[in-house]
Design a protein around this motif. Structure first.
Motif, PDB file in Angstrom:
ATOM      1  N   GLY A  48     -38.775  36.375  54.470  1.00 27.41           N
ATOM      2  CA  GLY A  48     -38.404  36.360  53.151  1.00 27.41           C
ATOM      3  C   GLY A  48     -37.537  37.682  52.860  1.00 27.41           C
ATOM      4  N   PRO A  49     -37.406  37.664  51.576  1.00 25.31           N
ATOM      5  CA  PRO A  49     -36.566  39.004  50.836  1.00 25.31           C
ATOM      6  C   PRO A  49     -37.179  40.346  51.029  1.00 25.31           C
ATOM      7  CG  PRO A  49     -36.702  36.919  49.227  1.00 25.31           C
ATOM      8  CD  PRO A  49     -37.504  36.674  50.360  1.00 25.31           C
ATOM      9  N   LEU A  50     -38.625  40.239  51.272  1.00 22.58           N
ATOM     10  CA  LEU A  50     -39.268  41.358  51.510  1.00 22.58           C
ATOM     11  C   LEU A  50     -39.285  41.956  52.911  1.00 22.58           C
ATOM     12  CD1 LEU A  50     -42.548  40.772  48.952  1.00 22.58           C
ATOM     13  CD2 LEU A  50     -40.511  41.941  48.547  1.00 22.58           C
ATOM     14  N   GLN A  51     -38.629  41.109  53.645  1.00 18.85           N
ATOM     15  CA  GLN A  51     -38.770  41.598  55.148  1.00 18.85           C
ATOM     16  C   GLN A  51     -37.330  41.613  55.753  1.00 18.85           C
ATOM     17  OE1 GLN A  51     -40.577  38.730  54.170  1.00 18.85           O
ATOM     18  NE2 GLN A  51     -42.591  40.195  54.165  1.00 18.85           N
ATOM     19  N   VAL A  52     -36.403  42.014  54.885  1.00 22.92           N
ATOM     20  CA  VAL A  52     -35.002  42.177  55.496  1.00 22.92           C
ATOM     21  C   VAL A  52     -35.168  43.516  56.121  1.00 22.92           C
ATOM     22  CG1 VAL A  52     -34.118  40.541  53.962  1.00 22.92           C
ATOM     23  CG2 VAL A  52     -34.164  42.943  53.224  1.00 22.92           C
ATOM     24  N   ALA A  53     -34.312  43.707  56.932  1.00 22.64           N
ATOM     25  CA  ALA A  53     -34.096  44.972  57.678  1.00 22.64           C
ATOM     26  C   ALA A  53     -33.014  45.789  57.344  1.00 22.64           C
ATOM     27  CB  ALA A  53     -34.113  44.702  59.215  1.00 22.64           C
ATOM     28  N   PHE A  54     -32.090  45.286  56.776  1.00 20.35           N
ATOM     29  CA  PHE A  54     -30.895  46.246  56.175  1.00 20.35           C
ATOM     30  C   PHE A  54     -31.145  47.257  55.199  1.00 20.35           C
ATOM     31  CE2 PHE A  54     -30.464  43.188  52.787  1.00 20.35           C
ATOM     32  CZ  PHE A  54     -30.418  41.925  53.265  1.00 20.35           C
ATOM     33  N   THR A  55     -30.219  48.043  54.943  1.00 25.25           N
ATOM     34  CA  THR A  55     -30.547  49.133  54.156  1.00 25.25           C
ATOM     35  C   THR A  55     -29.621  49.198  52.739  1.00 25.25           C
ATOM     36  OG1 THR A  55     -28.787  50.376  55.327  1.00 25.25           O
ATOM     37  CG2 THR A  55     -31.071  51.016  55.631  1.00 25.25           C
ATOM     38  N   ILE A  56     -30.016  49.797  51.917  1.00 27.93           N
ATOM     39  CA  ILE A  56     -29.440  49.457  50.459  1.00 27.93           C
ATOM     40  C   ILE A  56     -27.876  49.888  50.404  1.00 27.93           C
ATOM     41  CG2 ILE A  56     -30.192  51.749  49.612  1.00 27.93           C
ATOM     42  CD1 ILE A  56     -30.560  50.337  46.856  1.00 27.93           C
ATOM     43  N   LYS A  57     -27.636  50.818  51.025  1.00 30.43           N
ATOM     44  CA  LYS A  57     -26.105  51.065  51.065  1.00 30.43           C
ATOM     45  C   LYS A  57     -25.166  50.290  51.789  1.00 30.43           C
ATOM     46  CE  LYS A  57     -22.842  54.622  53.102  1.00 30.43           C
ATOM     47  NZ  LYS A  57     -22.186  53.842  53.969  1.00 30.43           N
ATOM     48  N   GLU A  58     -25.538  49.488  52.931  1.00 30.68           N
ATOM     49  CA  GLU A  58     -25.050  48.644  53.247  1.00 30.68           C
ATOM     50  C   GLU A  58     -25.026  47.366  52.532  1.00 30.68           C
ATOM     51  OE1 GLU A  58     -24.883  51.452  56.359  1.00 30.68           O
ATOM     52  OE2 GLU A  58     -26.723  50.582  55.228  1.00 30.68           O
ATOM     53  N   LEU A  59     -26.163  46.973  52.098  1.00 34.31           N
ATOM     54  CA  LEU A  59     -26.199  45.749  51.031  1.00 34.31           C
ATOM     55  C   LEU A  59     -25.334  45.918  49.644  1.00 34.31           C
ATOM     56  CD1 LEU A  59     -27.396  42.886  50.305  1.00 34.31           C
ATOM     57  CD2 LEU A  59     -29.083  44.077  49.094  1.00 34.31           C
ATOM     58  N   ARG A  60     -25.403  47.219  49.183  1.00 33.83           N
ATOM     59  CA  ARG A  60     -24.517  47.343  47.859  1.00 33.83           C
ATOM     60  C   ARG A  60     -23.219  47.155  48.242  1.00 33.83           C
ATOM     61  NH1 ARG A  60     -26.254  51.939  46.867  1.00 33.83           N
ATOM     62  NH2 ARG A  60     -27.935  51.504  45.432  1.00 33.83           N
ATOM     63  N   GLU A  61     -22.679  47.796  49.357  1.00 36.49           N
ATOM     64  CA  GLU A  61     -21.359  47.520  49.914  1.00 36.49           C
ATOM     65  C   GLU A  61     -20.877  46.086  50.071  1.00 36.49           C
ATOM     66  OE1 GLU A  61     -18.410  49.264  53.400  1.00 36.49           O
ATOM     67  OE2 GLU A  61     -20.373  49.577  53.460  1.00 36.49           O
ATOM     68  N   MET A  62     -21.806  45.422  50.617  1.00 35.02           N
ATOM     69  CA  MET A  62     -21.356  43.740  50.816  1.00 35.02           C
ATOM     70  C   MET A  62     -21.502  43.168  49.348  1.00 35.02           C
ATOM     71  SD  MET A  62     -21.041  41.899  53.751  1.00 35.02           S
ATOM     72  CE  MET A  62     -20.403  40.153  53.321  1.00 35.02           C
TER      73      MET A  62
END
Length: 441
Positions: A179-193
């Protein structure tokens, strides 16, 4: 510490070690196999703290730097981070169909890794499905959906840029087992996406309802990452954002709690047309939560499947112990179990996890083990070792001419010059034979 091959020599002599060097004791020799971040950081730490050591670094390719050159997305040069030479397989029917690629091969293709230069991925479909919720999965989605004018300014290979210019992909699904609580990406990469021009994020509000309470006591990075997803999914965007998203020609979506069962073939049995997913429920909480199939299934139609479920190291030699289950060399602080004098660092030491700073600290840990063993006499340095001198004569007897660091600098200069002509930081040479011709081999 990595796949081996070509070599160069390094060694610095800090002032404090001059007296030690003038003694009759021979200089200890260290061979580092693999010139990726783990190899360089290990060598750096040893040289910094023991000025008498001579370090030889060996690399199988004619160019150094491993994942720093070949593993990091070309639009992320600021994080250019015996690496993991293989990828984990899905172990499901249909994963060998045309249109299915490992993340490792796809990343190698757009980054100019020689072994992947002929991949020629088929980008003629509208929907791509990436299995995995890590930074590599986000990297691939971003490369597939980025406006060409952004990619043209990077060191992405010319062939990849031409293929992406003809790409029909306009929708990317990033699918994970948990689920959403287990994603492995980091906030910087997600924000950029989320802020990627021309691409609309799609996050299902139902996946995020009620999660605010669940992350109240979570570690700060996890809390901030989840809050960003909740905000994107549940909050009404501003007027400008609404207009931009409505006009966006492409979109990407996070899908949760789906585990791949089978890659579905087209009628002729040759190509991928979709993936059958087992819907899952979570047992446990946090990072240790397990995905358990519910018995329900769902078919997701797509023509491109990219598996980003992790990299994997390969056994080095029968004489070197290897844990095939975990894909690592059994070790204690980098000391290889049962083989005194042999050490490991990086992903072959701990598994394919972490970012460049993780590898740096991990490499310093291994280097510290080497320094301690030199200090207490575990390693025999009483007799002089030839180091690369001995290896060079073996190579010469086999007709192999190694590439030196100054040779690499010629390749580097040629790539930078070609890139400058195209308005890019560099244009990577992807054919090893062309590299060798360039340096007169």
């Amino acid at each position: 510490m990595g796949p081996g091959g070509a070599c160069w020599r390094g060694g610095g002599v800090p002032r404090g070690w001059r007296r030690w060097l003038s003694s009759s004791a021979p200089a200890p020799r260290v061979a580092v196999v693999g010139s990726g971040p783990a190899g360089f950081y290990t060598a750096q730490h040893i040289l910094k703290h023991h000025g008498g050591v001579r370090v030889d670094i060996y690399e199988k390719l004619p160019v150094p730097f491993g994942l720093v050159r070949f593993g990091v997305a070309p639009d992320h040069p600021e994080v250019k981070s015996y690496g993991a030479e293989d990828n984990r397989v899905l172990g499901i029917p249909g994963e060998n169909l045309s249109g299915v690629y490992s993340a490792r091969a796809f990343v190698g293709w757009y980054n100019g890794l020689p072994e992947n230069r002929d991949l020629k991925p088929d980008l003629s479909c509208e929907t791509a499905l990436i299995l995995g919720h890590g930074n590599v999965a986000l990297d691939i989605a971003r490369i597939l959906l980025s406006p060409l004018q952004l990619l043209r300014k990077t060191d992405i290979t010319d062939g990849s840029l031409a293929a992406l210019a003809c790409s029909k992909v306009k929708r990317v699904w990033l699918v994970g087992r948990r689920g959403p609580l287990q994603v492995a990406f980091t906030i910087k990469e997600l924000r950029e996406m989320i802020n990627l021009p021309g691409a609309r994020p799609v996050l299902n509000p139902a996946d995020f309802t009620g999660l605010e309470n669940a992350v109240k006591d979570a570690p700060r990075p996890r809390k901030r990452l989840t809050e960003l997803m909740i905000k994107t999914a549940l909050e009404k965007p501003g007027e400008k954002t609404v207009e931009a998203q409505a006009a966006a020609p492409r979109e990407w979506e996070l899908k949760f709690q789906r585990s791949p069962q089978e890659v579905l073939p087209t009628a002729d049995g040759r190509r991928a047309r979709g993936v059958r997913m087992a819907l899952t429920r979570l047992e446990g909480s946090g990072d240790s939560a397990k995905a358990i199939p519910t018995g329900d299934v769902e078919e997701l139609e797509c023509g491109l499947v990219l598996s980003s479920i992790g990299y994997r190291s390969l056994p080095l030699d029968p004489a070197v112990p290897f844990d095939t289950q975990r894909g690592v060399i059994p070790n204690s602080s980098g000391r290889v179990e049962g083989v005194p004098g042999l050490y490991c660092s990086g992903w072959v030491k701990r598994g394919p996890t972490g970012v460049i700073i993780t590898t740096m600290n991990d490499s310093f840990d291994t280097a510290q083990s080497v320094l301690e063993d030199l200090q207490v006499g575990v390693l025999d340095v009483s007799t002089s070792r030839e180091g690369f001198g001995a290896v060079e004569s073996i190579l010469r007897s086999r007709g192999v001419r190694p590439v030196s660091f100054s040779d690499w600098e010629k390749i580097d200069a040629a790539e930078v010059a070609r890139g400058k002509a195209a308005g890019k930081p560099r244009e990577k040479i992807v054919d090893p034979q062309e590299m060798l011709r360039l340096i007169g081999h």
